[in-house]
Motif scaffolding. Structure first.
Motif, PDB file in Angstrom:
ATOM      1  N   GLN A  23      68.091  -4.728 -61.905  1.00  0.00           N
ATOM      2  CA  GLN A  23      69.200  -4.083 -62.603  1.00  0.00           C
ATOM      3  C   GLN A  23      68.690  -3.017 -63.569  1.00  0.00           C
ATOM      4  OE1 GLN A  23      70.978  -7.748 -63.910  1.00  0.00           O
ATOM      5  NE2 GLN A  23      72.320  -7.863 -62.118  1.00  0.00           N
ATOM      6  N   ARG A  24      67.550  -3.266 -64.220  1.00  0.00           N
ATOM      7  CA  ARG A  24      66.961  -2.253 -65.109  1.00  0.00           C
ATOM      8  C   ARG A  24      66.518  -1.017 -64.325  1.00  0.00           C
ATOM      9  NH1 ARG A  24      64.853  -6.882 -67.212  1.00  0.00           N
ATOM     10  NH2 ARG A  24      62.780  -6.599 -66.304  1.00  0.00           N
ATOM     11  N   HIS A  25      66.316  -1.173 -63.034  1.00  0.00           N
ATOM     12  CA  HIS A  25      65.899  -0.056 -62.180  1.00  0.00           C
ATOM     13  C   HIS A  25      67.067   0.523 -61.387  1.00  0.00           C
ATOM     14  CE1 HIS A  25      61.612  -0.125 -63.006  1.00  0.00           C
ATOM     15  NE2 HIS A  25      61.778  -1.432 -63.178  1.00  0.00           N
ATOM     16  N   GLY A  26      68.293   0.275 -61.838  1.00  0.00           N
ATOM     17  CA  GLY A  26      69.458   0.922 -61.258  1.00  0.00           C
ATOM     18  C   GLY A  26      70.175   0.171 -60.161  1.00  0.00           C
ATOM     19  N   TYR A  27      69.775  -1.057 -59.866  1.00  0.00           N
ATOM     20  CA  TYR A  27      70.446  -1.853 -58.834  1.00  0.00           C
ATOM     21  C   TYR A  27      71.682  -2.504 -59.444  1.00  0.00           C
ATOM     22  CZ  TYR A  27      66.424  -1.153 -55.847  1.00  0.00           C
ATOM     23  OH  TYR A  27      65.447  -0.570 -55.077  1.00  0.00           O
ATOM     24  N   VAL A  28      72.759  -2.554 -58.672  1.00  0.00           N
ATOM     25  CA  VAL A  28      73.992  -3.187 -59.140  1.00  0.00           C
ATOM     26  C   VAL A  28      74.291  -4.409 -58.274  1.00  0.00           C
ATOM     27  CG1 VAL A  28      74.985  -1.068 -60.105  1.00  0.00           C
ATOM     28  CG2 VAL A  28      75.433  -1.658 -57.737  1.00  0.00           C
ATOM     29  N   GLU A  29      74.811  -5.411 -58.917  1.00  0.00           N
ATOM     30  CA  GLU A  29      75.136  -6.651 -58.217  1.00  0.00           C
ATOM     31  C   GLU A  29      76.329  -6.441 -57.302  1.00  0.00           C
ATOM     32  OE1 GLU A  29      76.710 -11.117 -59.288  1.00  0.00           O
ATOM     33  OE2 GLU A  29      75.294 -10.180 -60.680  1.00  0.00           O
ATOM     34  N   THR A  30      76.208  -6.956 -56.067  1.00  0.00           N
ATOM     35  CA  THR A  30      77.317  -6.861 -55.116  1.00  0.00           C
ATOM     36  C   THR A  30      77.859  -8.232 -54.723  1.00  0.00           C
ATOM     37  OG1 THR A  30      75.768  -6.816 -53.252  1.00  0.00           O
ATOM     38  CG2 THR A  30      76.468  -4.689 -54.160  1.00  0.00           C
ATOM     39  N   GLY A  31      77.176  -9.292 -55.120  1.00  0.00           N
ATOM     40  CA  GLY A  31      77.652 -10.630 -54.795  1.00  0.00           C
ATOM     41  C   GLY A  31      76.591 -11.674 -55.085  1.00  0.00           C
ATOM     42  N   ARG A  32      76.977 -12.934 -54.913  1.00  0.00           N
ATOM     43  CA  ARG A  32      76.055 -14.052 -55.152  1.00  0.00           C
ATOM     44  C   ARG A  32      76.258 -15.136 -54.103  1.00  0.00           C
ATOM     45  NH1 ARG A  32      74.411 -15.091 -61.205  1.00  0.00           N
ATOM     46  NH2 ARG A  32      74.452 -12.937 -61.942  1.00  0.00           N
ATOM     47  N   THR A  33      75.168 -15.780 -53.769  1.00  0.00           N
ATOM     48  CA  THR A  33      75.215 -16.971 -52.934  1.00  0.00           C
ATOM     49  C   THR A  33      74.940 -18.159 -53.839  1.00  0.00           C
ATOM     50  OG1 THR A  33      74.417 -15.755 -51.013  1.00  0.00           O
ATOM     51  CG2 THR A  33      74.185 -18.161 -50.963  1.00  0.00           C
ATOM     52  N   GLY A  92      74.587 -22.400 -54.712  1.00  0.00           N
ATOM     53  CA  GLY A  92      73.982 -23.566 -54.093  1.00  0.00           C
ATOM     54  C   GLY A  92      72.469 -23.530 -53.978  1.00  0.00           C
ATOM     55  N   ILE A  93      71.828 -22.649 -54.714  1.00  0.00           N
ATOM     56  CA  ILE A  93      70.364 -22.616 -54.719  1.00  0.00           C
ATOM     57  C   ILE A  93      69.887 -23.812 -55.545  1.00  0.00           C
ATOM     58  CG2 ILE A  93      68.331 -21.214 -55.315  1.00  0.00           C
ATOM     59  CD1 ILE A  93      70.228 -20.054 -53.068  1.00  0.00           C
ATOM     60  N   PRO A  94      68.820 -24.498 -55.120  1.00  0.00           N
ATOM     61  CA  PRO A  94      68.359 -25.685 -55.861  1.00  0.00           C
ATOM     62  C   PRO A  94      68.191 -25.418 -57.358  1.00  0.00           C
ATOM     63  CG  PRO A  94      67.162 -25.494 -53.804  1.00  0.00           C
ATOM     64  CD  PRO A  94      67.988 -24.239 -53.942  1.00  0.00           C
ATOM     65  N   GLY A  95      68.483 -26.437 -58.153  1.00  0.00           N
ATOM     66  CA  GLY A  95      68.359 -26.332 -59.599  1.00  0.00           C
ATOM     67  C   GLY A  95      69.543 -25.662 -60.263  1.00  0.00           C
ATOM     68  N   GLY A  96      70.638 -25.470 -59.527  1.00  0.00           N
ATOM     69  CA  GLY A  96      71.814 -24.832 -60.093  1.00  0.00           C
ATOM     70  C   GLY A  96      71.714 -23.316 -60.144  1.00  0.00           C
ATOM     71  N   HIS A  97      70.788 -22.750 -59.413  1.00  0.00           N
ATOM     72  CA  HIS A  97      70.595 -21.305 -59.410  1.00  0.00           C
ATOM     73  C   HIS A  97      71.449 -20.628 -58.343  1.00  0.00           C
ATOM     74  CE1 HIS A  97      67.365 -21.493 -62.321  1.00  0.00           C
ATOM     75  NE2 HIS A  97      66.908 -22.554 -61.666  1.00  0.00           N
ATOM     76  N   GLU A  98      71.417 -19.286 -58.357  1.00  0.00           N
ATOM     77  CA  GLU A  98      72.171 -18.479 -57.401  1.00  0.00           C
ATOM     78  C   GLU A  98      71.267 -17.381 -56.852  1.00  0.00           C
ATOM     79  OE1 GLU A  98      75.337 -17.130 -59.901  1.00  0.00           O
ATOM     80  OE2 GLU A  98      76.329 -19.076 -59.901  1.00  0.00           O
ATOM     81  N   ASP A  99      71.628 -16.851 -55.693  1.00  0.00           N
ATOM     82  CA  ASP A  99      70.938 -15.715 -55.092  1.00  0.00           C
ATOM     83  C   ASP A  99      71.788 -14.483 -55.385  1.00  0.00           C
ATOM     84  OD1 ASP A  99      69.283 -14.054 -53.629  1.00  0.00           O
ATOM     85  OD2 ASP A  99      69.694 -14.993 -51.698  1.00  0.00           O
ATOM     86  N   VAL A 100      71.243 -13.543 -56.152  1.00  0.00           N
ATOM     87  CA  VAL A 100      71.978 -12.363 -56.592  1.00  0.00           C
ATOM     88  C   VAL A 100      71.686 -11.218 -55.617  1.00  0.00           C
ATOM     89  CG1 VAL A 100      72.379 -10.753 -58.498  1.00  0.00           C
ATOM     90  CG2 VAL A 100      71.720 -13.133 -58.981  1.00  0.00           C
ATOM     91  N   HIS A 101      72.720 -10.686 -54.984  1.00  0.00           N
ATOM     92  CA  HIS A 101      72.595  -9.599 -54.025  1.00  0.00           C
ATOM     93  C   HIS A 101      72.859  -8.281 -54.756  1.00  0.00           C
ATOM     94  CE1 HIS A 101      72.604 -12.652 -50.900  1.00  0.00           C
ATOM     95  NE2 HIS A 101      73.551 -13.225 -51.610  1.00  0.00           N
ATOM     96  N   MET A 102      71.969  -7.294 -54.529  1.00  0.00           N
ATOM     97  CA  MET A 102      72.064  -6.035 -55.257  1.00  0.00           C
ATOM     98  C   MET A 102      71.896  -4.836 -54.333  1.00  0.00           C
ATOM     99  SD  MET A 102      69.917  -7.210 -58.598  1.00  0.00           S
ATOM    100  CE  MET A 102      68.982  -8.439 -57.698  1.00  0.00           C
ATOM    101  N   PHE A 103      72.341  -3.690 -54.831  1.00  0.00           N
ATOM    102  CA  PHE A 103      72.366  -2.455 -54.058  1.00  0.00           C
ATOM    103  C   PHE A 103      72.044  -1.291 -54.984  1.00  0.00           C
ATOM    104  CE2 PHE A 103      74.692   1.311 -52.682  1.00  0.00           C
ATOM    105  CZ  PHE A 103      74.380   1.385 -51.340  1.00  0.00           C
ATOM    106  N   LYS A 104      71.372  -0.279 -54.430  1.00  0.00           N
ATOM    107  CA  LYS A 104      71.093   0.941 -55.190  1.00  0.00           C
ATOM    108  C   LYS A 104      71.205   2.138 -54.260  1.00  0.00           C
ATOM    109  CE  LYS A 104      67.593   3.323 -57.953  1.00  0.00           C
ATOM    110  NZ  LYS A 104      66.235   3.228 -58.524  1.00  0.00           N
TER     111      LYS A 104
END
Length: 153
Positions: free
Chosen positions: A118-128, A130-142
């Motif tokens: 995100q600091r390099h100009g990528y913007v979030e487009t969605g999340r998956t 159910g990643i172990p440990g309560g985490h998420e997979d953040v999908h980004m686009f630039k």
């Protein structure tokens, strides 16, 4: 094995099959090319080594139809926080542009580096979820054709 999939069919589950993976990739490439007209699939990497030749970090990416996808970016722990990750990312973006890409996609788990992208100009487009440990997979686009805040430095 019970065969519920029709006469003469066998369904097999097992470890990754390199031959099957290559065949699936070839078949999907052919399908995707027929559907989109884009047949310019490729891959590239950015590699950083130290004076002894030891791996410090790197990036693996693919290109297709003007899109670059970053599959992996990794830095040795003692080389993080010094700007090297940004240099690797900018080198990959420059290579993507050289290959005719005008946009990049990447995903990063919440415990990895979404803030870096995100600091390099990528913007979030969605999340998956159910990643172990309560985490998420953040999908980004630039977009590589629009200036970003990191380009001003």
């Amino acid at each position: 094995m019970t065969n519920d999939h029709g006469p003469g069919l066998t369904l097999t589950t097992g470890e990754r099959d390199a031959e099957l993976n290559e065949r699936l990739s070839d078949e999907l490439d052919a399908f995707n090319t027929a559907a989109t007209g884009a047949a310019d699939r490729g891959t590239f990497s950015v590699k950083v080594t130290d004076e002894t030749g030891a791996l410090v970090g790197g990036l693996a990416a693919w290109t297709w139809g003007g899109l670059c996808g970053i599959g992996m970016l990794w830095l040795r722990e003692d080389s993080r926080k010094g700007g090297l990750g940004g240099r690797i990312l900018r080198a990959a973006e420059a290579e993507a542009l050289r290959r005719g890409c005008d946009r990049v996609t990447v995903s990063s788990f919440t415990f990895q580096a979404p803030g870096f992208y995100q600091r390099h100009g990528y913007v979030e487009t969605g999340r998956t979820l159910g990643i172990p440990g309560g985490h998420e997979d953040v999908h980004m686009f630039k977009s590589l054709t629009e200036p970003t805040p990191s380009d001003a430095h």
